[in-house]
Write a protein that holds these residues in place. Structure first.
Motif, PDB file in Angstrom:
ATOM      1  N   ASN A  18       0.824  -1.209   0.000  1.00  0.00           N
ATOM      2  CA  ASN A  18       0.000   0.000   0.000  1.00  0.00           C
ATOM      3  C   ASN A  18       0.856   1.255   0.000  1.00  0.00           C
ATOM      4  O   ASN A  18       0.471   2.277  -0.563  1.00  0.00           O
ATOM      5  CB  ASN A  18      -0.917   0.025   1.235  1.00  0.00           C
ATOM      6  N   HIS A  19       2.012   1.192   0.668  1.00  0.00           N
ATOM      7  CA  HIS A  19       2.871   2.358   0.819  1.00  0.00           C
ATOM      8  C   HIS A  19       4.154   2.197   0.007  1.00  0.00           C
ATOM      9  O   HIS A  19       4.772   1.131   0.028  1.00  0.00           O
ATOM     10  CB  HIS A  19       3.243   2.564   2.295  1.00  0.00           C
ATOM     11  N   ASN A  20       4.535   3.265  -0.668  1.00  0.00           N
ATOM     12  CA  ASN A  20       5.797   3.268  -1.391  1.00  0.00           C
ATOM     13  C   ASN A  20       6.877   3.782  -0.443  1.00  0.00           C
ATOM     14  O   ASN A  20       6.892   4.964  -0.086  1.00  0.00           O
ATOM     15  CB  ASN A  20       5.709   4.162  -2.630  1.00  0.00           C
ATOM     16  N   GLN A  32       5.214   4.005  -9.458  1.00  0.00           N
ATOM     17  CA  GLN A  32       3.902   4.284  -8.885  1.00  0.00           C
ATOM     18  C   GLN A  32       3.197   5.414  -9.635  1.00  0.00           C
ATOM     19  O   GLN A  32       3.780   6.466  -9.894  1.00  0.00           O
ATOM     20  CB  GLN A  32       4.042   4.661  -7.409  1.00  0.00           C
ATOM     21  N   LYS A  33       1.935   5.206  -9.978  1.00  0.00           N
ATOM     22  CA  LYS A  33       1.155   6.229 -10.663  1.00  0.00           C
ATOM     23  C   LYS A  33       0.738   7.321  -9.681  1.00  0.00           C
ATOM     24  O   LYS A  33       0.564   7.077  -8.497  1.00  0.00           O
ATOM     25  CB  LYS A  33      -0.090   5.600 -11.303  1.00  0.00           C
ATOM     26  N   SER A  35      -1.406   9.696  -7.533  1.00  0.00           N
ATOM     27  CA  SER A  35      -2.714   9.667  -6.881  1.00  0.00           C
ATOM     28  C   SER A  35      -2.630  10.486  -5.600  1.00  0.00           C
ATOM     29  O   SER A  35      -1.619  10.432  -4.897  1.00  0.00           O
ATOM     30  CB  SER A  35      -3.131   8.229  -6.543  1.00  0.00           C
ATOM     31  N   ASN A  38      -1.700   8.533  -2.566  1.00  0.00           N
ATOM     32  CA  ASN A  38      -0.359   7.983  -2.359  1.00  0.00           C
ATOM     33  C   ASN A  38       0.230   8.476  -1.044  1.00  0.00           C
ATOM     34  O   ASN A  38       0.052   9.632  -0.655  1.00  0.00           O
ATOM     35  CB  ASN A  38       0.569   8.377  -3.508  1.00  0.00           C
ATOM     36  N   ASN A  39       0.947   7.601  -0.369  1.00  0.00           N
ATOM     37  CA  ASN A  39       1.396   7.909   0.988  1.00  0.00           C
ATOM     38  C   ASN A  39       2.287   9.145   1.081  1.00  0.00           C
ATOM     39  O   ASN A  39       2.185   9.933   2.017  1.00  0.00           O
ATOM     40  CB  ASN A  39       2.102   6.698   1.613  1.00  0.00           C
ATOM     41  N   LYS A  40       3.171   9.353   0.104  1.00  0.00           N
ATOM     42  CA  LYS A  40       4.090  10.489   0.184  1.00  0.00           C
ATOM     43  C   LYS A  40       3.358  11.812   0.012  1.00  0.00           C
ATOM     44  O   LYS A  40       3.649  12.789   0.715  1.00  0.00           O
ATOM     45  CB  LYS A  40       5.201  10.334  -0.850  1.00  0.00           C
TER      46      LYS A  40
END
Length: 220
Positions: A18-20, A32-33, A35, A38-40
């Motif tokens: 789920n997290h990059n 990662q696309k 969004s 997204n975690n960051k």
């Protein structure tokens, strides 16, 4: 393939990350696309509005542990991350070990069963969780005794104080159902009843989803 890459791939084969997270040069998610979820991107929005320095933090539905670890980076004294999915906690503990984090602890636990009368926190993170649980109002009642509550959730775009039923369907597994999509005013009415007098809301205009990811920073 080095040992970190091998382990990241092994865990990804059980379920997608789920997290990059960058683990000594190895990303948990490649290419990662974009969004807003997204975690960051989510962390950048939160970190601009919340002071974590010397705070005790509870991360509800902590998933792969990114936000718990970033809270430590931002100066938190201690972070407890909990999630109902054992695989997410396995990943979070792997991240912790690779990045050598101290004072951050992960455990498999039901958010409805936490005892916040015994465990006191300065900040509670509730990120990407409210729309994934069947009884949102019950959880809000349980976590209302903290000084700062940070909520990120799908938001129903209306000025009315209403909550839309999301159908209860899952896009991946039993932990990823879509139950409720509240409006900002619905959440604010509940949170104000629990004594939160300073509630800031935020929507990122780059969000192209049907239900935008809303952020609420709630303080007493």
């Amino acid at each position: 393939m080095n040992e970190i890459e091998r382990k990241v791939k092994e865990l990804a084969n059980k379920a997608e990350w789920n997290h990059n997270i960058d683990l000594k040069g190895t990303p948990t998610i490649k290419n990662q696309k974009f969004s807003i979820g997204n975690n960051k991107i989510k962390w950048d929005r939160i970190n601009k509005l919340v002071d974590f320095n010397n705070k005790k933090v509870l991360d509800l539905g902590c998933s792969d542990g990114y936000f718990s670890c970033k809270s430590i980076d931002a100066g938190a004294l201690l972070v407890n991350g909990i999630d109902l999915d054992p695989l997410r906690i396995e990943k979070a503990n792997f991240v912790k070990s690779m990045c050598e984090y101290k004072n951050v602890f992960f455990s498999v636990k039901d958010v409805y069963k936490i005892d916040l009368d015994k465990e006191k926190y300065d900040i509670i993170l509730c990120l990407g969780l409210l729309h994934r649980i069947p009884d949102m109002n019950k959880l809000l009642g349980k976590i209302s005794n903290t000084k700062i509550l940070v909520i990120e959730t799908k938001i129903y775009n209306t000025d009315e104080a209403i909550c839309k039923w999301g159908g209860g369907n899952s896009k991946s597994n039993q932990y990823n159902n879509l139950y409720n999509i509240p409006s900002f005013n619905y959440l604010k009415s509940i949170l104000e009843s629990y004594g939160f007098t300073n509630i800031k809301t935020d929507i990122d205009n780059r969000d192209q989803n049907n239900y935008k990811r809303g952020l609420l920073i709630c303080k007493k």
